[in-house]
Design a protein around this motif. Structure first.
Motif, mmCIF file in Angstrom:
data_model
loop_
_atom_site.group_PDB
_atom_site.id
_atom_site.type_symbol
_atom_site.label_atom_id
_atom_site.label_comp_id
_atom_site.label_asym_id
_atom_site.label_seq_id
_atom_site.Cartn_x
_atom_site.Cartn_y
_atom_site.Cartn_z
ATOM 1 N N ALA A 291 -117.611 -61.579 -6.880
ATOM 2 C CA ALA A 291 -116.760 -61.912 -7.687
ATOM 3 C C ALA A 291 -115.856 -60.950 -7.861
ATOM 4 N N VAL B 157 -122.195 -61.038 -8.914
ATOM 5 C CA VAL B 157 -121.792 -61.553 -10.843
ATOM 6 C C VAL B 157 -123.258 -62.103 -10.609
ATOM 7 N N LEU C 16 -112.600 -70.512 -17.964
ATOM 8 C CA LEU C 16 -113.972 -70.564 -17.030
ATOM 9 C C LEU C 16 -113.777 -71.144 -15.652
ATOM 10 N N VAL C 17 -114.161 -70.790 -14.946
ATOM 11 C CA VAL C 17 -114.339 -70.960 -13.740
ATOM 12 C C VAL C 17 -115.786 -70.758 -13.216
ATOM 13 N N ALA C 18 -116.533 -70.775 -13.414
ATOM 14 C CA ALA C 18 -117.618 -71.192 -12.691
ATOM 15 C C ALA C 18 -118.893 -71.872 -13.573
ATOM 16 N N ALA C 19 -119.097 -72.703 -12.693
ATOM 17 C CA ALA C 19 -120.555 -73.547 -13.671
ATOM 18 C C ALA C 19 -121.635 -73.755 -13.143
ATOM 19 N N GLY D 189 -114.971 -65.643 -14.758
ATOM 20 C CA GLY D 189 -115.178 -65.367 -13.479
ATOM 21 C C GLY D 189 -115.687 -63.780 -13.671
ATOM 22 N N ILE E 199 -126.908 -77.626 -9.915
ATOM 23 C CA ILE E 199 -125.362 -77.204 -9.091
ATOM 24 C C ILE E 199 -124.459 -76.422 -9.609
ATOM 25 N N ASN E 200 -124.158 -75.349 -8.538
ATOM 26 C CA ASN E 200 -123.192 -74.481 -9.277
ATOM 27 C C ASN E 200 -121.829 -75.228 -8.667
ATOM 28 N N ASN E 201 -120.963 -75.006 -8.820
ATOM 29 C CA ASN E 201 -119.533 -75.305 -8.952
ATOM 30 C C ASN E 201 -118.990 -74.196 -9.024
ATOM 31 N N THR E 202 -117.707 -73.193 -8.592
ATOM 32 C CA THR E 202 -116.855 -72.263 -8.902
ATOM 33 C C THR E 202 -114.986 -73.465 -8.925
ATOM 34 N N ALA E 203 -114.461 -72.771 -9.311
ATOM 35 C CA ALA E 203 -112.665 -72.959 -9.316
ATOM 36 C C ALA E 203 -113.133 -72.844 -7.902
ATOM 37 N N ALA E 204 -112.756 -71.712 -7.119
ATOM 38 C CA ALA E 204 -112.411 -71.170 -6.360
ATOM 39 C C ALA E 204 -113.337 -72.058 -5.219
#
Lengths: 258, 258
Positions: free
Chosen positions: B69, B79, A182-185, A220, B241-246
């Motif tokens: 992505a 995406v 899981l990479v985006a939230a 991703g 809020i949007n957040n991504t691992a990168a």
DNA sequence: ATTCGGGGCATGTATATATAAGTTGGCGAG
DNA sequence: CTCGCCAACTTATATATACATGCCCCGAAT
């Protein structure tokens, strides 16, 4: 002309990340206190034996996080160390709680496979009625209930949960081990009143305010995997966001001072 | 070798920003639908008559926002179009409301110069007792109260507010006109119960849940200028809020679907 | 003593180039 | 027909270079 002693293009290393981490470390451990001026780009080039490219990338990242400021013509300086959490730490209650002084705990109320209701189906981009895996858990800090969590996983990801002790480990770690990354939230916050079951599980009066976080977590490739409705008892946990005009922001979950 | 017809180094233009905005526009207006592949970097270079540098900067920014992505070896693809708001739109209720279908309004309850209490002083990094400018306003959407806002400005910034009609324009626009530029903010969310005055002003029952956003806004140099305690009626406004691992995350304030 | 320029330095932006590594598709062997 | 390997393409990363523009400080003139 400026560095060398390094053959053009060594293996791979993501030097800009190395440089950024090093600077971040210096800021957090006080070697670069708030207000201090950073070394100039040229100095950093010499120090790390790299060209300006990676150095500038690292500085751009720090600037986007709001940690450093300053600009055209002047050396950048530290404006404050923004608390930062990794993505996994932000997603996983277990992992997050371990980084606080509080002792985490959890109680699984239900783990079921059932047909998706309308809102869950919409969040996960599946047809209404498709089977999903739902889990309801109460999360504790120092034995005190602070959050009730209703999470729905797509069947593909959620089937791994039935051979897993949901009262002990981290679901995210388990999913990752099974190849679900899981990479985006996307998180949405609002306030709701505690109703019947929730009030009971959280041990608060019916009608009292709760902070609600609804979350859709995706891979991703942008495929939704998890939808969760988490409700927090006020005063125990808050969410903090840093954002700057230049570029993005970072999100942090914190235990408020008291 | 690839482009040119452009003398090396024209004035100043921030081409990477131009390219990023153009791509963002194509994504939001559907010319690049979700799932579509972006042009390759080489194609973008030809199209905008630039070298790879600015193109890659623009793509990196889009990736950090979670809009595109894909990567190493494969053409990047869309995406999803993450709703994005500018910093000013996020900070200023007036400006934000104008981008929705709802008609904004506001009622100033109080504008005063007074000594800073402990919490305000801590937030603004000034001594307790220092004079600050406090303003209390009720914010409306379509004539319905949705938020009550208690804001404290440092005297330096707040003194501009006394020659300003706080019921009409945007405070942020006014401050900017007076040379006070706000570029960084830190937001903290939790839930509180509506009490006496708040419940009355917002026209909700006493004890009902409110979403509270506490905010410290600073200049680019890291000097705090504003501290605000905003309380929202649930169901009218949410924060996403949007957040991504990168990389980081972005923050958005939205009117929920209904 | 104060103010106004100018030069040096630092950063912002852009180009050209080179290598490493991942993706994809096609070709040939079994 | 299928499987595996290789070649071409594309991106990720890094270097070297060049020029534009903004700060800052120091010295000279007022």
């Amino acid at each position: 002309m400026m560095t060398s002693s390094r053959s053009p293009l060594e293996p791979r290393a993501a030097l800009h990340r190395v440089i950024g981490d090093e600077l971040r470390a210096r800021i957090t451990d006080g070697r670069l206190p708030i207000g201090a001026a950073l070394p100039s780009e040229a100095e950093l080039c010499r120090e790390f034996s790299v060209s300006r490219g990676p150095v500038r990338q690292a500085l751009a990242a720090l600037r986007a996080e709001g940690i450093i400021a300053g600009g055209q013509g002047a050396v950048a300086h530290v404006v404050g160390s923004v608390p930062t959490q990794s993505m996994t730490s932000f997603l996983s209650f277990s992992e997050w709680a371990q980084s606080t002084q509080r002792r985490p705990g959890q109680r699984t109320v239900e783990l079921a496979k059932r047909a998706a209701t309308e809102d869950v189906a919409a969040a996960l981009s599946v047809p209404v009625g498709e089977l999903v895996v739902e889990i309801i858990r109460v999360r504790l800090l120092d034995e005190v209930p602070v959050m009730v969590e209703r999470t729905s996983f797509t069947l593909e990801a959620g089937r791994h949960l039935f051979d897993f002790d949901t009262d002990s480990g981290s679901i995210f770690a388990h999913l990752k081990g099974n190849g679900v990354e899981l990479v985006a939230a996307r998180h949405t916050f609002d306030a709701v009143a505690a109703e019947g079951i929730d009030a009971e599980m959280l041990d608060v009066p019916s009608g009292s305010p709760l902070l609600r976080e609804r979350r859709i977590t995706s891979t991703g490739a942008g495929v939704p995997v998890e939808y969760s409705d988490d409700r927090y008892v006020p005063g125990q946990v808050t969410f903090t966001i840093n954002n700057t005009a230049a570029s993005g922001s970072s999100v942090v979950r914190l235990v408020p001072d008291q």
